[in-house]
Design an enzyme around this catalytic site. Structure first.
Site, PDB file in Angstrom:
ATOM      1  N   LEU A   1      59.330  -8.795  47.795  1.00 24.27           N
ATOM      2  CA  LEU A   1      60.119  -8.119  46.762  1.00 24.27           C
ATOM      3  C   LEU A   1      61.256  -8.993  46.236  1.00 24.27           C
ATOM      4  CD1 LEU A   1      60.399  -5.225  45.516  1.00 24.27           C
ATOM      5  CD2 LEU A   1      62.170  -4.843  47.227  1.00 24.27           C
ATOM      6  N   ASP A   2      61.451  -9.007  44.923  1.00 25.35           N
ATOM      7  CA  ASP A   2      62.541  -9.746  44.256  1.00 25.35           C
ATOM      8  C   ASP A   2      62.412 -11.256  44.438  1.00 25.35           C
ATOM      9  OD1 ASP A   2      63.499  -7.275  43.637  1.00 25.35           O
ATOM     10  OD2 ASP A   2      65.178  -7.311  45.019  1.00 25.35           O
TER      11      ASP A   2
END
Lengths: 293, 293, 293, 293
Positions: free
Chosen positions: D235-236
């Site tokens: 994520l990210d």
């Protein structure tokens, strides 16, 4: 880790333009391949109106391999076939540059600093100023020949003759008007066509002519800018290479605009000179192709 | 944690201008203090050439406290003393707005979206278009009255008379020309002075007049922009409220410029409308004061 | 044209902060008015969370009028009444500044140039470097005392003691870490709190720590930046004063990022120093108020 | 003027990557030339660390000429010779796109508007939302199938199975998370690798995780941004496609940051989607090549 040492290579930049038709890229890449050339990068542009094709190719050949004369011969053959204008330049050779300056020295100081730390691949071969050396007392010119060429309307022709001698004598490839606040004659502009860059302290085509920051103040714009362009006899109308802007407010005085403008001028001119030294700029009539990195 | 519930307050924005002299700020802040006013923010500007002083004050008074009439009376007394022009507005009341549009609807769609989600404190009281409702079939107008007012040179006077009725009848405080490609008559422009915002699709003062993106393409600039300004009889010369730019290259066609331009136009116009609704813009001759947040 | 010569005035900047409550602006503007003060500009900010009120006032008094002691007495009375922290500074007095530098000198060169042409109101009282004078051979220091203070982990305490002496001895109001690549001790950072500005070569809070341009390259970001902040014992976490960015592409090498970064670092640091010298920056816990022009 | 009518041509985009070695460009351009292909533009990049070569070629062939199968056969032969990964796409065919959205609809509205006016070459084949159709009552979906797929931790697997069906069933080439505030499972992220774009409302890698504008406010940064990236299980941390920023001040509240952020998010996501539809984006490990126009 146990790779053989890479054989040293010579790096070139080829720029060209010609009427567009199929087969150009194939012919050029094939020719370079046959000369042991390795293409490291290429950019091209097809001008839709004029159907002119523009290309910039960065390639290398083995250091002990094909000679420059052979490269030029192969390119000349292609040029004949495709009606091509072309230019070949060793990538690592710095551009012999004459810098011209008037009283305000921020662009001169900036260019010299970028040259000194190896950021800008220029070789400054002369500085020409219409103010005496003392005006720039704080600048370490590091042995670059300095020419004090004051100019009045009466002496303009003689002064430009002297400039011409300097440009010729140094083998300069580029003349930079680094806030040189004198207008070149039409013949001088024409002679330097495509190799003389000026920084205009406005966001052209707004605020042509004198005192553009005062014009911008009077008009109440909310952004000011600067423009680097090739010099042409048609003042303020030369092909634009680079522009940038900064935000201002109602509270900024003309002096604030001049201060903010210095920052824009420095970075716009430095970018334009960099693009020129890297053969990224190709004049195209009233406009330019700039093959950005 | 055990604070007493804060008493509800009414919030106002006061804008004013007057010849500069000592004591203005002291007098205003003292007057507001005596009326139980609490200053939440203030911005001021002293125009050095004209010696005009401009100020914007955001303040609140207790909801059950001093009446608006008493506020106005106090301000009128100050105005007489300092030769002051002033305007008082309740902060939370949305600005009654007429939006005018031609075929290109990107600014209209953008303004309506920002209004719908509560970002822009306008109350759209009418949309006036010189194209019929079907042109905007995909837009949910949400009950905003739509007026189809086609215009030819023969009907222009009658059309403007109808526009005037609509502006008057709706009590509009602001008219937004959201890419309304018709030129208002001098008398209409004069009547709407200081309350009519246009978005011009160029970075003024470059590329005045028609087809500015095509002009920019022909000139070979490296940045294009848009300009929001007050409408005046002198076309393209109205006081500038906001401008912005985006970078383009030699590879951008006029269509690319138009596409990139839409993004700039939308955000420049939306900012200008926002500044207007928040009473941040004060006309100052050919220029504007914009008290940015 | 036949105006009497304006009487000369002394210009001051007053900055203050205090718990917000009604009447502050009225009290201050009234006090200045009674001392013949003329407010040329004022900015204020009401921090909603903490209910702290911040203000910056530029004003002038007649040159032969009220003495500074009387001004300070009046302000001390207001400070007692409103529980106010305040600072008063003559606008035109340059800020006594120590500049610290390591091997990379682009920020040093830039600050000195801006000082020389009168753009930045600093008085450089010392340059401290951990490299010898020869490293900066091309820079005309113009008589500014140069201190070569090399540092190792063994000598760090002694070196900082010497730094402290220099800051004290010169009466420096500001210490600028102009790409000074050494970390100050916690006690040194604490001692310099609110008067020591560092330029960090990343867009904080991304890429904290060493070699941020290499980190940015590895992460593949599309913009890089720089951050000017107050130095605190908590490294890379000091209150941010100014930031800016530039666009990069996949084709930019770490060296290109370093080159583009130099331009951003120079202008971000110069802006932060300018804001400081104009008393536009007020620390506010982990953050800053910056009253932009 | 009396030119023969140009024969209609089919336009393609070829993207490829392979280990770098001399002769690639020559081989490709020769192969296209032999198939009557006319190269309209080409961009290439030589990744120095991995020695991987990336290229994007826009070319056309006569409409009644070589069939797509023959093109693919020629390219397959080259691919075998140079160990090449490649993709061929008809330029004018719109990209079949699934748009996913949560409560905030500014990115959805923006994408649909750009699609409607022909600016963005997508074909929206489905909208998937975790809120019901009424949430988007003001949006004219114009017949695009709308799927309300609410999600809880208990139903996540089933919901993703339904998403997978929709993506499969529509033949979607691209999934856009247009402020879809749910985290995809690792397996879903892996399945959509290289064809799912998310807009993260911070300037990554600063402010990962939830409520980035509140994080930015707390840290006191002077610019905020947004990031469009490919979705990965990490994520990210997905490869970044496009980023942009806007200036904020101490006076901006978290709500102001959210408002300014909406503008950045819209334009960053729209650009990323445009680059994808024009085959300008090539994933390169943790990073992307973006062949900008």
């Amino acid at each position: 880790m146990s790779d053989p040492a890479p054989c040293p290579r010579l790096s070139y930049v080829l720029t060209l333009s010609c009427p567009n038709r199929p087969g150009i890229v194939a012919a050029i890449s094939q020719a370079l391949f046959e000369l042991d050339g390795d293409i490291a990068g290429a950019q091209q542009f097809d001008e839709r109106e004029s159907r002119i094709f523009f290309m910039r190719v960065v390639f290398s050949v083995p250091a002990g391999g094909v000679a420059r004369a052979a490269l030029e011969q192969a390119l000349a053959a292609l040029a004949a076939r495709f009606d091509m204008q072309w230019s070949l330049r060793e990538s690592l050779r710095p551009t012999r540059t004459v810098i011209m300056v008037s009283r305000f020295d921020h662009c001169l100081v900036d260019l010299l600093y970028r040259w000194r730390i190896g950021e800008l691949a220029i070789a400054p071969v002369a500085i020409i100023a219409n103010h005496p050396r003392e005006t720039y007392a704080h600048i370490d010119l590091d042995g670059i020949p300095f020419h004090y060429l004051p100019v009045t309307s009466a002496t303009k022709a003689a002064q430009e003759a002297r400039m011409t001698e300097i440009v010729r004598g140094t083998g300069a490839e580029l003349v930079v008007l680094a806030r040189y606040m004198q207008i070149l004659s039409d013949s001088m502009s024409a002679w330097l066509a495509g190799r003389c860059i000026n920084i205009h302290h406005s966001f052209l085509p707004g605020f042509k002519g004198a005192r553009p920051y005062h014009q911008a103040f009077a008009r109440g714009v909310k952004l000011i800018g600067a423009t680097a362009h090739f010099v042409t006899p048609d003042l303020d109308e030369g092909p634009i290479i680079e522009q940038d802007v900064e935000r201002i407010t109602h509270a900024d005085t003309p002096d604030d605009l001049i201060r903010k403008g210095r920052d824009i001028e420095r970075r716009v001119l430095a970018r334009a000179v960099r693009y020129f030294t890297e053969c990224r700029v190709i004049p195209n009539g009233r406009k330019t192709i700039v093959f950005n990195p």
